[in-house]
Scaffold this active site. Structure first.
Site, PDB file in Angstrom:
ATOM      1  N   LYS A 116      35.707  53.291  33.517  1.00  0.00           N
ATOM      2  CA  LYS A 116      36.470  54.535  34.203  1.00  0.00           C
ATOM      3  C   LYS A 116      36.794  55.729  33.630  1.00  0.00           C
ATOM      4  O   LYS A 116      36.797  56.796  34.065  1.00  0.00           O
ATOM      5  CB  LYS A 116      37.796  53.871  34.569  1.00  0.00           C
ATOM      6  CG  LYS A 116      37.691  52.938  35.659  1.00  0.00           C
ATOM      7  CD  LYS A 116      39.273  52.812  36.461  1.00  0.00           C
ATOM      8  CE  LYS A 116      39.069  51.931  37.950  1.00  0.00           C
ATOM      9  NZ  LYS A 116      40.292  51.858  38.459  1.00  0.00           N
ATOM     10  N   LYS A 199      28.593  46.874  41.683  1.00  0.00           N
ATOM     11  CA  LYS A 199      29.664  46.246  42.535  1.00  0.00           C
ATOM     12  C   LYS A 199      29.986  47.074  43.566  1.00  0.00           C
ATOM     13  O   LYS A 199      29.901  48.198  43.455  1.00  0.00           O
ATOM     14  CB  LYS A 199      30.852  46.163  41.302  1.00  0.00           C
ATOM     15  CG  LYS A 199      32.115  45.358  41.922  1.00  0.00           C
ATOM     16  CD  LYS A 199      33.201  45.529  40.935  1.00  0.00           C
ATOM     17  CE  LYS A 199      33.857  46.793  40.885  1.00  0.00           C
ATOM     18  NZ  LYS A 199      35.294  46.818  40.162  1.00  0.00           N
ATOM     19  N   LYS A 202      35.099  50.904  46.136  1.00  0.00           N
ATOM     20  CA  LYS A 202      35.891  52.078  46.975  1.00  0.00           C
ATOM     21  C   LYS A 202      35.475  53.270  46.628  1.00  0.00           C
ATOM     22  O   LYS A 202      35.603  54.274  47.060  1.00  0.00           O
ATOM     23  CB  LYS A 202      37.310  51.818  47.397  1.00  0.00           C
ATOM     24  CG  LYS A 202      38.230  51.610  46.090  1.00  0.00           C
ATOM     25  CD  LYS A 202      39.566  51.101  46.704  1.00  0.00           C
ATOM     26  CE  LYS A 202      40.159  50.252  45.411  1.00  0.00           C
ATOM     27  NZ  LYS A 202      41.201  49.423  45.898  1.00  0.00           N
TER      28      LYS A 202
HETATM   29  P1  TYM Z   1      41.305  46.325  42.260  1.00  0.00           P
HETATM   30  O1  TYM Z   1      42.449  47.250  43.028  1.00  0.00           O
HETATM   31  O2  TYM Z   1      40.173  47.032  41.939  1.00  0.00           O
HETATM   32  O3  TYM Z   1      40.671  45.243  43.199  1.00  0.00           O
HETATM   33  C1  TYM Z   1      41.589  44.147  43.928  1.00  0.00           C
HETATM   34  C2  TYM Z   1      41.084  42.938  43.933  1.00  0.00           C
HETATM   35  O4  TYM Z   1      39.380  42.956  44.453  1.00  0.00           O
HETATM   36  C3  TYM Z   1      38.630  42.381  43.621  1.00  0.00           C
HETATM   37  N1  TYM Z   1      37.369  43.184  43.967  1.00  0.00           N
HETATM   38  C4  TYM Z   1      36.290  42.544  44.197  1.00  0.00           C
HETATM   39  N2  TYM Z   1      36.154  41.330  44.304  1.00  0.00           N
HETATM   40  C5  TYM Z   1      34.770  40.907  44.622  1.00  0.00           C
HETATM   41  N3  TYM Z   1      33.814  41.956  44.844  1.00  0.00           N
HETATM   42  C6  TYM Z   1      33.998  43.226  44.582  1.00  0.00           C
HETATM   43  N4  TYM Z   1      33.178  44.004  44.798  1.00  0.00           N
HETATM   44  C7  TYM Z   1      35.405  43.495  44.334  1.00  0.00           C
HETATM   45  N5  TYM Z   1      35.957  44.538  43.965  1.00  0.00           N
HETATM   46  C8  TYM Z   1      37.081  44.307  43.833  1.00  0.00           C
HETATM   47  C9  TYM Z   1      39.336  42.449  42.273  1.00  0.00           C
HETATM   48  O5  TYM Z   1      38.768  41.781  41.297  1.00  0.00           O
HETATM   49  C10 TYM Z   1      40.742  42.320  42.495  1.00  0.00           C
HETATM   50  O6  TYM Z   1      40.927  41.042  42.558  1.00  0.00           O
HETATM   51  N6  TYM Z   1      43.465  45.667  37.665  1.00  0.00           N
HETATM   52  C11 TYM Z   1      43.438  45.121  39.015  1.00  0.00           C
HETATM   53  C12 TYM Z   1      44.810  45.227  40.071  1.00  0.00           C
HETATM   54  C13 TYM Z   1      45.796  44.536  39.199  1.00  0.00           C
HETATM   55  C14 TYM Z   1      45.952  43.318  39.313  1.00  0.00           C
HETATM   56  C15 TYM Z   1      47.300  42.865  38.752  1.00  0.00           C
HETATM   57  C16 TYM Z   1      45.339  42.020  39.685  1.00  0.00           C
HETATM   58  C17 TYM Z   1      47.063  45.121  38.562  1.00  0.00           C
HETATM   59  N7  TYM Z   1      47.818  44.074  38.176  1.00  0.00           N
HETATM   60  C18 TYM Z   1      47.937  41.659  38.178  1.00  0.00           C
HETATM   61  C19 TYM Z   1      45.879  40.818  39.453  1.00  0.00           C
HETATM   62  C20 TYM Z   1      46.951  40.498  38.529  1.00  0.00           C
HETATM   63  C21 TYM Z   1      42.445  46.121  39.866  1.00  0.00           C
HETATM   64  O7  TYM Z   1      42.257  47.049  39.680  1.00  0.00           O
HETATM   65  O8  TYM Z   1      41.946  45.483  41.089  1.00  0.00           O
END
Ligand code: TYM
Length: 337
Positions: A116, A199, A202
């Site tokens: 990022k 991947k 968004k």
């Molecule tokens: P974020 O917001 O990027 O994504 C949310 C969830 O979606 C999953 N994900 C995917 N899974 C499969 N294929 C994909 N292409 C894909 N893109 C996204 C992510 O693995 C995630 O589970 N750091 C985290 C948010 C967070 C969090 C937490 C998660 C903050 N605190 C505590 C778990 C526990 C994040 O940026 O996810």
């Protein structure tokens, strides 16, 4: 090891629209866990989102839309605690403590930060660097034992375990659980429809690379029709997907949407050309996703109701978090805790 209640926490950033990756890798699994033998807590992590610039009105709208997405996908605010992170200040209070537990070297290794921040690291926010300590706090402020996520969050969950272990060790008390990542199912890493090595995200510049949860039936069908593939027919066994990332991705998506094993999908579609398989996948995707996007649009017509749900969820979350923060402060030696 102390006994902990089986409790799930997971979060999603309201930093843009929801994608099929978020749905299959995360939300769909959240619903499964809500229906299983767990207490479940799900969060729109708005404080994480602002580690990269978010326009304030977009952030508010995206937070409400994400809440609508959770509910439309089957998260029931009567069964799960559903709220946005900034309404529960205990997250950031514990994150500060964890900033003092986590080591610079640990955070320096985080690949998400490197991705990022890109080439211009000097210009990345301090929040983006410290992000994983806040993520550990999100989880551990509830003593959560299980965290369902997609594959890309694995390294952050390892760091969460390291932070819990170091805290417990330094302060001589088994206070925080060593959390289990739950990275399961056919779609733990949904890939871009334009490039099977990237991947689905968004933030990809090309909207054709992803399916958004708000896409209508025509858009979904068009994106699948145009998805990159190779010229060969589909194999009948998993081994045949080796070195065929685009084929593997579409099969994984099909399996996850249909709640089938990849083996069973290949038994059904092995030998078919993509010209035949893509319309099957498009029909399945539309059948599964259209009711969700319709319900999201309906819920978004009543933003006040969404705000009430989030406020109620935040109150329930604080009831769990406050005593854990208080005990943490006592352990650390804060006067008046
Ligand atoms: P974020 O917001 O990027 O994504 C949310 C969830 O979606 C999953 N994900 C995917 N899974 C499969 N294929 C994909 N292409 C894909 N893109 C996204 C992510 O693995 C995630 O589970 N750091 C985290 C948010 C967070 C969090 C937490 C998660 C903050 N605190 C505590 C778990 C526990 C994040 O940026 O996810």
């Amino acid at each position: 090891m102390a006994e902990f209640t089986k409790r799930v926490f997971s979060g999603i950033q309201p930093s843009g629209g929801l994608t099929l990756g978020n749905y299959l890798g995360a939300i769909k699994r959240f619903v499964d866990m809500q229906e299983a033998d767990f207490e479940t807590i799900y969060c729109m992590v708005d404080l994480h989102a602002i580690t990269t610039w978010q326009d304030p009105s977009d952030l508010a709208r995206n937070t409400r839309e994400l809440c609508a997405g959770f509910i439309a996908s089957g998260i029931d605010p009567e069964k799960s605690i559903l709220f946005n992170q900034s309404q529960v200040p205990e997250h950031t209070q514990l994150a500060w403590i964890f900033n003092t537990v986590a080591r610079m070297g640990w955070l320096n290794r985080m690949t998400q930060f490197k991705d990022k921040a890109g080439k211009n690291r000097e210009n990345a926010s301090v929040g983006l660097f410290a992000y994983p300590a806040l993520m550990a706090a999100d989880i551990l402020i509830y003593h959560a034992t299980h965290v369902p996520v997609g594959e890309d969050q694995k390294q952050h969950l390892e760091l969460t375990r390291d932070i819990a272990m170091k805290f417990n060790h330094d302060y001589g008390e088994e206070f925080f659980p060593i959390t289990e990542p739950v990275i399961e199912g056919a779609a733990t890493r949904v890939m871009s429809l334009r490039d099977g090595s990237k991947k689905m995200s968004k933030s990809d510049a090309s909207d054709m690379s992803r399916i958004n949860m708000t896409d209508d039936a025509d858009a979904i069908a068009q994106k699948i029709r145009k998805a990159r593939t190779d010229p060969d027919a589909l194999p009948s066994e998993v081994d045949g997907l080796e070195e065929r990332p685009e084929a593997r991705n579409l099969i994984n998506i099909y399996a996850a949407l249909a709640d089938m094993d990849v083996d069973n999908v290949l038994r059904d579609v092995g030998g078919k050309q993509f010209s035949e398989f893509k319309p099957m996948l498009a029909d399945l995707a539309v059948a599964k996703l259209s009711p969700i996007s319709t319900e999201m649009a309906r819920l978004m017509e009543a933003p006040d109701e969404i705000d009430r749900i989030l406020a109620r969820g935040a109150q329930s979350a604080r009831e769990v978090a406050a005593p854990i923060l208080k005990r943490t402060y006592e352990i650390v030696g804060m006067v008046g805790a």
